[in-house]
Design a protein around this motif. Structure first.
Motif: not given
Length: 308
Positions: A1-24
């Motif tokens: 993961m996080w190897n270029k080019p990024y795929g869906m997995k990285e996309g879901f991790h970025i969205g998940g990171g935003l969710i966690v940031t929002g909760l904090l």
């Protein structure tokens, strides 16, 4: 993961990171305080947001993460998160925050205030950034051939309309005013009340001329309305009848029939009106009309393609 080019997995991790940031953020600073974004703050914020989208687009070839934002691998996971959060919003009772140190009602959950829930807001901001990148890329790749224009025009109408409706509806929410005015027959009234019972002096005055009620045979109200005269500070005078679901609009204010003196019934000398101002609403409607126009173009031009 996080190897270029990024795929869906990285996309879901970025969205998940935003969710966690929002909760904090929700835990540390509390819900989003939209009252802090009243004009001109929301106008400045919109300008900064548009500039940020432009900077991300310009730097996309130098910063791979910026380039990824404009791909479907970023868009699809973001939309999945948005759909889930929106479904939660639709399935739970939503409440309005009230000013003060304890704005949430006792026993309420964060999901009862989704419009002020940081994860919800961050995901939709992220989608707006993705939309902005997509619009800029498609605009700069416009081709002069008529066939490409037939494809690009509906695309841009739909995406620009969605972007405009999303951003203006969100930022304009801080400027929406809903006030109650208690009018007494024969007495012009300039004052209205907020939901917190604060008195606000209005730019218009309303005088109740006559309260009208029609009843069923059992005496229950069938229709009630108010014949009113509206005066503005510029000297304009408007005679109108306001009834339920039939508002009157004057100088950017929509006036609705809200209530009356129930003890007096048809003999009521008092009428309660609701006054609503939403200065950003024309921009929201513009975005919606653009999406409708895009849908029509897709239908019309799509039919032409099949006939070619």
């Amino acid at each position: 993961m996080w190897n270029k080019p990024y795929g869906m997995k990285e996309g879901f991790h970025i969205g998940g990171g935003l969710i966690v940031t929002g909760l904090l953020l929700q835990l540390s600073v509390g819900p989003v305080d939209w009252d802090a974004f009243r004009w001109p703050v929301n106008g400045i914020l919109l300008a900064v947001f548009l500039a940020l989208i432009a900077v991300i687009f310009v730097l996309r070839k130098k910063v791979y993460g910026f380039q990824f934002i404009g791909t479907h691998n970023a868009a699809i996971p973001a939309l999945v998160y948005a759909v889930v959060l929106t479904l939660i919003m639709g399935l739970t009772r939503q409440k309005s925050l009230t000013p003060g140190p304890t704005p949430m009602e006792e026993g309420s959950l964060w999901i009862n205030y989704m419009l002020a829930f940081w994860p919800f807001v961050l995901i939709y901001v992220y989608i707006a950034v993705i939309l902005g990148q997509t619009i800029l890329r498609r605009t700069l790749n416009f081709k002069l051939s008529s066939l490409n224009l037939k494809r690009d025009i509906p695309f841009l109408l739909n995406h620009l309309g969605l972007f405009l409706a999303m951003t203006t509806a969100t930022l304009g929410n801080a400027d929406v005013q809903r006030l109650k005015m208690i009018t007494v027959k024969g007495e012009p009234e300039w004052r209205a009340l907020t939901a917190q019972q604060q008195v606000v002096e209005m730019p218009i005055a309303i005088e109740l001329k006559q309260f009208v009620m029609e009843t069923y045979d059992d005496g229950s109200p069938r229709r009630f309305a108010s014949d009113i005269q509206i005066l503005t500070k510029t000297g304009k005078s408007v005679q109108a009848t306001v009834e339920v679901n039939k508002p009157v609009e004057v100088d950017g204010w929509k006036i609705y029939q809200y209530g009356y003196d129930t003890q007096m019934g048809a003999m009521s000398q008092t009428s309660i009106l609701e006054l609503v101002s939403d200065p950003w609403l024309p921009l929201v409607y513009t975005g919606i009309y653009m999406m409708l126009a895009g849908a029509v173009c897709m239908f019309v031009l799509g039919g032409r393609w099949k006939s070619l």
